[in-house]
Every structure is written in structure tokens, then in C-alpha cells.
Design a protein around this motif. Sequence first.
Motif, PDB file in Angstrom:
ATOM      1  N   SER A 184       0.811  -1.216   0.000  1.00 22.91           N
ATOM      2  CA  SER A 184       0.000   0.000   0.000  1.00 22.91           C
ATOM      3  C   SER A 184       0.842   1.263   0.000  1.00 22.91           C
ATOM      4  O   SER A 184       0.454   2.278  -0.580  1.00 22.91           O
ATOM      5  CB  SER A 184      -0.924   0.000   1.224  1.00 22.91           C
ATOM      6  OG  SER A 184      -1.752  -1.137   1.229  1.00 22.91           O
ATOM      7  N   PHE A 185       2.015   1.221   0.640  1.00 24.48           N
ATOM      8  CA  PHE A 185       2.811   2.426   0.808  1.00 24.48           C
ATOM      9  C   PHE A 185       4.194   2.344   0.160  1.00 24.48           C
ATOM     10  O   PHE A 185       5.014   3.232   0.349  1.00 24.48           O
ATOM     11  CB  PHE A 185       2.963   2.762   2.289  1.00 24.48           C
ATOM     12  CG  PHE A 185       1.687   3.221   2.926  1.00 24.48           C
ATOM     13  CD1 PHE A 185       1.193   4.485   2.678  1.00 24.48           C
ATOM     14  CD2 PHE A 185       0.965   2.380   3.758  1.00 24.48           C
ATOM     15  CE1 PHE A 185       0.006   4.916   3.251  1.00 24.48           C
ATOM     16  CE2 PHE A 185      -0.220   2.797   4.334  1.00 24.48           C
ATOM     17  CZ  PHE A 185      -0.708   4.065   4.076  1.00 24.48           C
ATOM     18  N   GLY A 186       4.472   1.292  -0.577  1.00 19.89           N
ATOM     19  CA  GLY A 186       5.774   1.212  -1.204  1.00 19.89           C
ATOM     20  C   GLY A 186       6.073  -0.165  -1.742  1.00 19.89           C
ATOM     21  O   GLY A 186       5.181  -1.008  -1.886  1.00 19.89           O
ATOM     22  N   SER A 187       7.339  -0.414  -2.027  1.00 17.52           N
ATOM     23  CA  SER A 187       7.771  -1.669  -2.638  1.00 17.52           C
ATOM     24  C   SER A 187       8.873  -2.308  -1.803  1.00 17.52           C
ATOM     25  O   SER A 187       9.623  -1.618  -1.103  1.00 17.52           O
ATOM     26  CB  SER A 187       8.297  -1.410  -4.053  1.00 17.52           C
ATOM     27  OG  SER A 187       7.315  -0.772  -4.855  1.00 17.52           O
ATOM     28  N   VAL A 188       8.971  -3.624  -1.902  1.00 16.45           N
ATOM     29  CA  VAL A 188       9.990  -4.374  -1.168  1.00 16.45           C
ATOM     30  C   VAL A 188      10.918  -5.049  -2.169  1.00 16.45           C
ATOM     31  O   VAL A 188      10.462  -5.700  -3.122  1.00 16.45           O
ATOM     32  CB  VAL A 188       9.367  -5.431  -0.242  1.00 16.45           C
ATOM     33  CG1 VAL A 188      10.463  -6.188   0.501  1.00 16.45           C
ATOM     34  CG2 VAL A 188       8.413  -4.782   0.743  1.00 16.45           C
TER      35      VAL A 188
END
Length: 457
Positions: A184-188
Amino acid sequence: MVLSISGLKDCCVQKQRESGNEEEACYSSFKDLSSNGFSGHIPKEIGNLEKLTYLSLMNNNFTGVIPREIGKLHGLKVLVLGRNNLTGTIPQNLQGLNLEWNQIAGSIPKEIGNLTILTELYFANNSLTVVAAFAIVFRRYWKKYQDSKGTNMVLVPTQERVSYYELLRATDGYSESNLLGIGSFGSVYKGILNDGRSIGVKVFNLELEGVLKSFDVECKVLKNLRHRNLVKVISGCWNQDFRALVLEYMCNGSLEKWLYSDNYFLDTLQRLNIMIDVASAVQYLHEEYSTPVIHCDLKPSNVLLDEDMVAHVSDFGIAKMLEKEESFAWTKTLATIGYIAPEYGSAGLISAKCDVYSYGIMLMEVFSRRKPNDELFAGNLNLKSWINDSLPNSILQVIDAKVLKREDENFTEKLEGLSSIMELALKCVCESPSERISMKVTLETLKKIKLKFLRVN
């Protein structure tokens, strides 16, 4: 060995061959040519590599001046030239700069005063004199550091500090080939540190509304959490334009991947063990930590599996910490549709029973292999009502066909055990929070069910 542009490309190709990505070798925005035994001057033609965002020539034997042409690389954010024998001036518009262990002498070049976005600076082991320009940029840099430190990473206790450019190197410039997932708030991304350790790097998308709050929440929540079934935070990295958490790497990916990919399979005991791990982590958050923590977004994609298939709960971006005397709180942040408790979705009311509800939905999902918003469901039908309507006589119709077949040994006993799991799940998803069982009772019940399965397997 002298570095030429053709040599640089050949070197890149060789490095990319080793990682199976030769096609993008010469077009990547990321160039790591450290420790290659290069000598002589850095070629001026390096200024033609317009896509560069990261360049490391560290630990070679380069001599002469730093080419002014590097300053033409307007996209370059991190320059690592440490451990060479270089002189000259410093390119502008950098976020990270490493010139340690070189032969830069005299006063620190006045151009450093133009590095307005600098957040990583290494000058050790040169022969430099501090002058006014350096004092100016140092004060500017220190102010940024203090501003961010006061609200962010000071909350994450760690003896490690991973720099911005080390993460960039570790992830190959956050290349798509290292992307593990998007949240929801970024990438891994997967990364490998200098010491060889594999890590997960959660990079927050600062363009999204609420992302800074989410970063702060994760830092605050993870400050002192210690449990074998929670993803461990190794360190963090932040500056004015960047936020990231460095996480323990989970080599087997998410529970969601194992449920829905045709290339993976989980048997009944594996699914039980994973859900026991999750329940153990959530009970710790609710009852055993000094301040009750509500995860608020339990779902299979937020459950990660290590090399031993031990489950770890992750992603605390919308978690809530309750005061000791509080049993509930309010929020305007919605979690994932399908897993949200009724009182959470309608009124923003948060309590431990919200996690119990989400857990119950996930328990149904794990053993039915049906998502709560599956296309199978239409009208007023949903996963919860589908499971409820199947009990007790049609339970086999909703159980994942890969888990149990009529010809299986001890079929009746196994079917009874799976029916007990679904009955437990329904107790977790009662409409009224007060009617839902606690996570502690859920965990104890699952452990008893597991013992029964062990007897018949």
C-alpha cells in the motif's frame, strides 16, 4: 588495468551475465565497478552514460582528477570513489558522496557548498582543511539529519546503520529483477549487503498520501517488538527524499504466493503450523507486549515464510498502539477490503477483536483457498457466509481439494479436524466484537486441533 568506456561496458556485461540479466547490461542506471583492479585516469567519456543514478568505482587504483564530465550526469545521485588516489573538484546535485581514502589535499572545495541535497558524506583519510563552505553545508546537512531523526529512525533501536548508497548497491539500484512485492505504501526489494547477508528493503513511496505517517508508525511499533513470528527490522535508512526499512529476508516469500501459485503446495499440517505462528505473533501483540498493538491489516500477503517455513507477520504501516488503559481507538485509515471487521469498516473503531476478525477470515481462506472477494461470490454471498452455510454437512465442498480427498487414509477423522478449524474461524468473525473469541483462545484451540491431526497422519 585501465578503464575505458568499452571496457566499462564489457565489465558490466560480465557482471550482468552472472546475474542472468545481460540484455540490460549497458543501459542500467546502476554501475558498481568496485574492487576490479582498475588503474590510470577515469575516462572523460563516462559523462556519456546519461542514465546513471549510481556509480561506484570504489577500491580501485584510479589516479588524477575526478572528471568534470561526471557533473554532466544530472540524474546521478550517488557517487562512490573511495579508496583510490584521486584529486579534483566535486560534482553537484548528489545525495551520497564517498571520497574517503584518496589524495584530495588542501581546502575542502568550495563547490561542496552547492550540494544542497547531500545526505551521505564521507571524507575520511584525505588531507583536507575545513573551510567556510564546508561549515555551511555541514550545518545544512546536520539540520536535515536532526529534523528527520527527531521523528523517525531514532525510534528503531539498532546497532547497525546502512547507508543510502549501500542499499542502492545492494539492490542493484532497486532493479525490477529484485522486486519482491508492492504494498500500500511502497515496494519491497531483495538486497545483499557487503557482508553477504540477504535482506529485504522496504522503500516507501513518498508521493502517496499518508506515507510519512505510515513510516513513523512502523518505526514506533517496531521499536521494541521481539518475537520469533514477527519480521525483524535490521536497520533503517532515511533522508529528506527517501525512507526505507531494512528487514530480515524471508526466502520463501508470502503465504499468499504459496496459496495461489500452481508451483507451490501446502499440506494440512503446514497450513496449521503457519496459522499457529500467526496467532502466536498476534497474541503477543495484544497481550504480552508492554503496550497493546493492533496490527489492523492481517492477510496472507503480510505473512512471510523463512527457509524453515516458519511464518512471520509483517507490514505494520497502519498498526495502532493503545494506551494501557484503552481497549479501543478510532482511525480514518482503512485496511484491505474483505478482511476488515464490521465496526472497523463502518465506524473506524479499532480493537484487538478487529485483528481476531481478520485472522478468522484468513483462517477460512487458508483452508478453502478462496479469497474473501473471490469472483465465486455474488450478491450477499461472501467467504464467511459460504463457510457458515456449509457447516456441518457440506464442509468438503469448501475445503481446498488439494488438502483432502475421499480416498485419503483416515478421511473421516481428517474431515472432522478441518470442520473444527472452520468452526473456530466462524467464532473469530462474529458480527459483534464482544462475541468473538480472543486470540489466546484461538491459539490454544488450534494447537489442540493440530495434535489430533498428528495422531491420524
